[in-house]
Design a protein around this motif. Structure first.
Motif, short mmCIF file in Angstrom:
data_model
loop_
_atom_site.label_atom_id
_atom_site.label_comp_id
_atom_site.label_asym_id
_atom_site.label_seq_id
_atom_site.Cartn_x
_atom_site.Cartn_y
_atom_site.Cartn_z
N GLY A 14 -5.63 18.30 0.05
CA GLY A 14 -6.68 17.35 0.43
C GLY A 14 -6.52 16.03 -0.28
N TYR A 15 -6.17 16.10 -1.56
CA TYR A 15 -5.93 14.89 -2.35
C TYR A 15 -4.80 14.07 -1.71
CZ TYR A 15 -4.59 11.98 -6.33
OH TYR A 15 -4.27 10.92 -7.13
N GLU A 16 -3.70 14.74 -1.41
CA GLU A 16 -2.55 14.03 -0.84
C GLU A 16 -2.88 13.44 0.52
OE1 GLU A 16 0.99 16.67 -2.83
OE2 GLU A 16 1.23 15.90 -0.79
N SER A 17 -3.62 14.19 1.32
CA SER A 17 -3.97 13.72 2.66
C SER A 17 -4.85 12.46 2.57
CB SER A 17 -4.69 14.83 3.43
OG SER A 17 -5.11 14.35 4.68
N ALA A 18 -5.83 12.48 1.68
CA ALA A 18 -6.73 11.33 1.53
C ALA A 18 -5.97 10.12 0.99
CB ALA A 18 -7.89 11.69 0.60
N TRP A 19 -5.06 10.37 0.07
CA TRP A 19 -4.23 9.26 -0.48
C TRP A 19 -3.41 8.65 0.65
CZ3 TRP A 19 -3.17 7.56 -5.70
CH2 TRP A 19 -2.10 6.69 -5.79
N THR A 20 -2.76 9.51 1.45
CA THR A 20 -1.92 9.03 2.55
C THR A 20 -2.74 8.26 3.57
OG1 THR A 20 -0.40 10.88 2.28
CG2 THR A 20 -0.39 9.79 4.41
N TRP A 21 -3.88 8.81 3.95
CA TRP A 21 -4.76 8.15 4.92
C TRP A 21 -5.12 6.76 4.41
CZ3 TRP A 21 -9.35 5.70 5.46
CH2 TRP A 21 -9.88 5.60 6.75
N SER A 22 -5.54 6.69 3.15
CA SER A 22 -6.01 5.42 2.59
C SER A 22 -4.88 4.39 2.54
CB SER A 22 -6.56 5.66 1.17
OG SER A 22 -7.67 6.55 1.22
N SER A 23 -3.69 4.82 2.14
CA SER A 23 -2.59 3.86 2.04
C SER A 23 -2.17 3.38 3.43
CB SER A 23 -1.40 4.48 1.29
OG SER A 23 -0.87 5.54 2.02
N ARG A 24 -2.16 4.27 4.40
CA ARG A 24 -1.72 3.87 5.74
C ARG A 24 -2.74 2.98 6.44
NH1 ARG A 24 1.55 9.12 8.00
NH2 ARG A 24 3.03 9.19 6.29
N VAL A 25 -4.02 3.29 6.24
CA VAL A 25 -5.05 2.46 6.87
C VAL A 25 -5.05 1.07 6.21
CG1 VAL A 25 -7.56 2.18 7.08
CG2 VAL A 25 -6.47 4.33 7.73
N ALA A 26 -4.90 1.03 4.89
CA ALA A 26 -4.87 -0.27 4.20
C ALA A 26 -3.65 -1.09 4.63
CB ALA A 26 -4.88 -0.07 2.70
N ALA A 27 -2.54 -0.39 4.90
CA ALA A 27 -1.31 -1.09 5.28
C ALA A 27 -1.47 -1.83 6.61
CB ALA A 27 -0.15 -0.10 5.37
N GLN A 28 -2.48 -1.43 7.39
CA GLN A 28 -2.72 -2.13 8.66
C GLN A 28 -3.38 -3.48 8.44
OE1 GLN A 28 -4.78 0.77 11.11
NE2 GLN A 28 -3.26 2.32 10.57
N GLY A 29 -3.85 -3.72 7.21
CA GLY A 29 -4.22 -5.07 6.81
C GLY A 29 -5.66 -5.50 7.00
N GLU A 30 -6.52 -4.62 7.54
CA GLU A 30 -7.89 -5.06 7.78
C GLU A 30 -8.83 -4.72 6.63
OE1 GLU A 30 -9.30 -3.79 11.58
OE2 GLU A 30 -7.55 -4.59 12.63
N LEU A 31 -8.45 -3.73 5.82
CA LEU A 31 -9.32 -3.28 4.74
C LEU A 31 -8.55 -3.24 3.44
CD1 LEU A 31 -11.07 -0.27 6.50
CD2 LEU A 31 -12.13 -2.46 5.96
N ASP A 32 -9.28 -3.40 2.34
CA ASP A 32 -8.63 -3.33 1.03
C ASP A 32 -9.65 -2.82 0.01
OD1 ASP A 32 -6.66 -3.55 -0.82
OD2 ASP A 32 -6.75 -5.73 -1.02
N GLY A 33 -9.12 -2.35 -1.10
CA GLY A 33 -9.97 -1.96 -2.22
C GLY A 33 -10.97 -0.88 -1.85
N ILE A 34 -12.16 -0.98 -2.42
CA ILE A 34 -13.16 0.09 -2.27
C ILE A 34 -13.64 0.21 -0.82
CG2 ILE A 34 -15.30 -1.20 -2.71
CD1 ILE A 34 -14.25 2.09 -4.44
N ALA A 35 -13.44 -0.84 -0.03
CA ALA A 35 -13.80 -0.77 1.39
C ALA A 35 -13.01 0.33 2.11
CB ALA A 35 -13.56 -2.12 2.07
#
Ligand SMILES: [Zn+2]
Length: 181
Positions: free
Chosen positions: A59-80
Motif C-alpha cells: 500500500g505504501y509503494e502504491s500510494a508513493w507511485t500514484w503520487s509521483s505519477r500524478v504530480a508528474a502530470q504537472g497540475e498538482l504539487d506538494g501537499i495538494a
C-alpha cells in the motif's frame, strides 16, 4: 438527476484495448465481494501479522507511485497531491476519507474514514479487532512522497486507532506519526 450518483472520478476508456485510466493510470473495476473475499483468504493463509506487513508495504509503494505519477502530470504539487489522493480514493469507493488534522511541518496527521469497504461488508460494531489495516500504508506512502519533494524526509508510521467495525465507534480513525525508531 443527482450528479453525486455518477462517478466523480474521470475514467478514460481506451477504445482499442478496453483499458480504463484515471489520472493517467490504468485502473481495474472489480466487485467488492471479490476483493474482500480475496483479502480474507490471503489473511487466513498467511496469518494476520504477515499479511498486515505485506499490505502495509504494498500500500505504501502504491500510494508513493500514484503520487509521483500524478504530480508528474504537472497540475498538482506538494501537499495538494496528498489531498487529491484522499479525494480520489474516496471517489473510487473505498470509503469517505477526511483529514481531521495535518501538520505540514512533521507529516503527522489524523484521518477519519466513514463507510470503509471492510465495515460496510462486515457490519458496524461486529468485530473485536480493527478491520481496515489495508489503508495504513497508504497515507505514509503519499505523505512521505510529498515530504521528499519539499526536502522534508519524513519517516512516518500509521495505525488505525479506532474502527467503526468495532462496537462504540461511529467511524474509523487513522493516526500518522513520525517514526521514533
Ligand atoms: Zn475501520
Amino acid at each position: 438527476m443527482n450528479d453525486q450518483r455518477n462517478p466523480q472520478v474521470p475514467i478514460d476508456v481506451d477504445p482499442d484495448s478496453g483499458v480504463w485510466r484515471s489520472d493517467g493510470l490504468p485502473m481495474v473495476y472489480l466487485p467488492r465481494h471479490f476483493f474482500i473475499d480475496n483479502h480474507r483468504l490471503v489473511r487466513a493463509a498467511m496469518g494476520r501479522a504477515a499479511h498486515a506487513r505485506l499490505l502495509y508495504e504494498s500500500g505504501y509503494e502504491s500510494a508513493w507511485t500514484w503520487s509521483s505519477r500524478v504530480a508528474a502530470q504537472g497540475e498538482l504539487d506538494g501537499i495538494a497531491v496528498f489531498r487529491h489522493y484522499l479525494a480520489r480514493i474516496s471517489q473510487r469507493g473505498w470509503g469517505r476519507f477526511h483529514i481531521e488534522s495535518l501538520d505540514e511541518a512533521t507529516g503527522a496527521a489524523r484521518i477519519r474514514l466513514a463507510h470503509s469497504i471492510f465495515v460496510e461488508q462486515a457490519g458496524r460494531g461486529s468485530s473485536e479487532s480493527t478491520l481496515c489495516d489495508l489503508f495504513e500504508g497508504w497515507f505514509p506512502g503519499s505523505l512521505e512522497w510529498v515530504g521528499r519533494g519539499e526536502r522534508r524526509p519524513w519517516r512516518l508510521r500509521c495505525r488505525e486507532i479506532a474502527c467503526a467495525g468495532q462496537p462504540g465507534h461511529a467511524h474509523c480513525v487513522f493516526e500518522v506519526r513520525p517514526r521514533t525508531e
